[in-house]
Write a protein that holds these residues in place. Structure first.
Motif, PDB file in Angstrom:
ATOM      1  N   LEU A   5      70.822  75.151  83.266  1.00 29.30           N
ATOM      2  CA  LEU A   5      69.703  74.927  82.357  1.00 29.30           C
ATOM      3  C   LEU A   5      69.141  73.525  82.521  1.00 29.30           C
ATOM      4  CD1 LEU A   5      68.010  76.082  79.957  1.00 29.30           C
ATOM      5  CD2 LEU A   5      69.662  74.933  78.451  1.00 29.30           C
ATOM      6  N   LEU A   6      70.030  72.533  82.561  1.00 31.32           N
ATOM      7  CA  LEU A   6      69.586  71.133  82.662  1.00 31.32           C
ATOM      8  C   LEU A   6      70.405  70.422  83.733  1.00 31.32           C
ATOM      9  CD1 LEU A   6      68.439  68.751  79.973  1.00 31.32           C
ATOM     10  CD2 LEU A   6      70.298  67.946  81.434  1.00 31.32           C
ATOM     11  N   ARG A   7      69.705  69.604  84.526  1.00 31.36           N
ATOM     12  CA  ARG A   7      70.373  68.889  85.615  1.00 31.36           C
ATOM     13  C   ARG A   7      69.766  67.507  85.761  1.00 31.36           C
ATOM     14  NH1 ARG A   7      68.716  69.202  90.988  1.00 31.36           N
ATOM     15  NH2 ARG A   7      67.433  71.006  90.444  1.00 31.36           N
ATOM     16  N   THR A   8      70.614  66.518  86.032  1.00 31.89           N
ATOM     17  CA  THR A   8      70.123  65.170  86.299  1.00 31.89           C
ATOM     18  C   THR A   8      70.548  64.747  87.698  1.00 31.89           C
ATOM     19  OG1 THR A   8      72.085  63.990  85.466  1.00 31.89           O
ATOM     20  CG2 THR A   8      70.389  64.602  83.857  1.00 31.89           C
ATOM     21  N   GLU A   9      69.700  63.948  88.338  1.00 30.30           N
ATOM     22  CA  GLU A   9      69.992  63.422  89.660  1.00 30.30           C
ATOM     23  C   GLU A   9      69.841  61.906  89.642  1.00 30.30           C
ATOM     24  OE1 GLU A   9      67.496  65.228  92.580  1.00 30.30           O
ATOM     25  OE2 GLU A   9      68.421  67.223  92.400  1.00 30.30           O
TER      26      GLU A   9
END
Length: 342
Positions: A5-9
Motif C-alpha cells: 500500500l505504501l512504500r518509501t525510497e
C-alpha cells in the motif's frame, strides 16, 4: 503475497537550523535520514525507538504533512512525493492520522459533531442532516452516543477524546492511518479498550496502520511487523517477536529495558552507555556505534545497509546474526509463560 500500500525510497527529512543576524542556515537536524519501508495492505507496521529518533516525523512525512527533503513516497504505486493541490487532496482521502495528544488536536471552541463533521463538509461529502447522521454513526462505532454530539472536548475524559480522534480519522473512510502513540496519555485500562477498538475497526474497515509507540508490549500486541528506528534511520525490521529474536544490538537493548513483573528472572541486560548523538551532527558510519559494545573499526567508517537475513527480517548491522547477546530476562520470562509478555 499482500499488495504493497505504501512504500518509501531513501526518504529524508531535514529541518534547517538558522542563526546570526541574517538568519542564515547553519546546520540541519537529520530527523529522517534514508528510510526504506514498505507497508502491505491490511497490516500494522509498528515503529519504535527512543524519543527523538524520528518516529513521529516519519509518520508525518509519509502523509505529506511535512514535505520530504529528498527521496520518494509511493501510495498504491503512485509517487505522491511532489503532489500538490487537488491531486494531493484526493490522496489524503485515503491517508489519515491520530495524533498523540487528543486534547491538543481538537479545537476547544468546536463541538464534537462539527469537529468530526468538518472533513465531510470541507470535502463535499455531506452537510446538514446527512453530516449529522454520518457523525453519529462514527461515534457509535467508537462507543459513544448521540448525547455526546453537542459537547465540547473539555467535557470528555482522555480515553473518550482519543475515541473521538479515531472517529474523525475514519470520517473519509481512509485506507491508511498513522497512529502516533494513541494510548500514551491514557491509563492502562483505557489503553486496553482503545487498542481493542483499533483492532476491531481495522478488521471492519480493512485499514492499514502505522502504529508509533514507545511501549514495546503494546506494539507487540498490535503489530504484524516491527520497524526499529535510531537517530533517523531504520536499524531493524522484522515480522518476528523481538522479545525472542532481535539481531541488532540496539533492538536487544530496547528489549532489555522493558520491566517484567518477576524479580527472579535475572537474564543479561544490555545497558547502553552515553547519550544519543546529536541529530544535527550524526556520527559517520553506523549511527549506533558510539554506544555499541560490539562495535569494531568498520562500524565507525561504513554505514551498514538494511539487508535481508531471511524470513523478511532486515537488519542494518555489519555483524547481523554473528553477535551473541546472551538471553535477556524478558526472553526467560516469555519462555516461562509460553511466549507471552505480561
Amino acid at each position: 503475497m499482500s499488495e504493497t500500500l505504501l512504500r518509501t525510497e531513501d526518504l529524508k527529512k531535514y529541518f534547517p537550523l538558522t542563526g546570526g543576524v541574517f538568519r542564515k542556515v547553519i546546520g540541519k537536524v537529520h530527523a529522517v535520514d534514508g528510510v526504506n519501508l514498505d507497508i502491505k495492505k491490511g497490516e500494522t507496521l509498528g515503529v519504535v525507538g527512543e524519543s527523538g529518533c524520528g518516529k513521529t516525523t516519519l509518520g508525518r512525512t509519509v502523509l505529506r504533512l511535512v514535505p520530504a527533503t529528498s527521496g520518494k513516497i509511493f501510495f498504491e504505486d503512485e509517487d505522491i512525493t511532489a503532489l500538490k493541490g487537488s491531486a494531493l487532496r484526493k490522496v489524503r482521502f485515503n491517508m489519515q492520522i491520530v495524533f498523540q495528544d487528543p486534547m491538543a488536536s481538537l479545537d476547544p471552541r468546536v463541538t464534537i459533531k462539527n469537529s468530526i463533521g468538518e472533513p465531510l463538509v470541507v470535502n463535499g461529502v455531506a452537510r446538514g442532516r446527512k453530516m449529522r447522521d454520518m457523525v453519529l454513526a462514527l461515534l457509535e462505532k467508537v462507543g459513544l452516543t448521540e448525547a455526546h454530539l453537542n459537547r465540547f472536548p473539555h467535557e470528555f475524559s482522555g480515553g473518550q477524546r482519543q475515541r473521538i480522534c479515531i472517529a474523525r480519522a475514519l470520517a473519509l473512510n481512509p485506507k491508511f492511518v498513522v497512529m502516533d502513540e494513541p494510548t500514551s496519555s491514557t491509563d492502562v485500562s483505557v489503553q486496553a479498550q482503545t487498542l481493542n477498538l483499533m483492532k476491531d475497526l481495522q478488521d471492519e474497515f480493512d485499514l492499514t496502520y502505522m502504529f508509533i509507540s514507545h511501549n514495546l508490549s503494546v506494539v507487540k500486541h498490535m503489530s504484524d511487523r516491527l520497524a526499529v528506528m535510531y537517530l533517523g534511520k531504520v536499524v531493524e525490521t522484522t515480522p518476528f517477536d523481538i522479545f525472542k529474536k532481535s539481531l541488532h544490538p540496539y533492538t536487544f537493548a530496547l528489549v532489555s529495558a522493558v520491566p517484567i513483573p518477576e524479580p527472579k528472572f535475572s537474564g543479561r541486560a544490555q545497558i547502553l552507555a552515553g547519550e544519543v548523538p546529536s541529530p544535527i551532527d550524526p556520527p559517520p558510519g553506523c549511527r549506533f556505534y558510539p554506544r555499541c559494545i560490539f562495535a569494531q573499526e568498520i562500524c565507525s567508517v561504513e554505514d551498514p545497509p538494511l539487508k535481508d537475513v531471511g524470513g523478511n527480517h532486515q537488519v542494518a548491522c555489519h555483524f547481523a546474526g554473528e553477535l551473541d547477546f546472551g538471553k535477556s530476562a524478558q526472553q526467560e520470562y516469555a519462555d516461562s509463560v509460553n511466549g507471552s509478555i505480561a
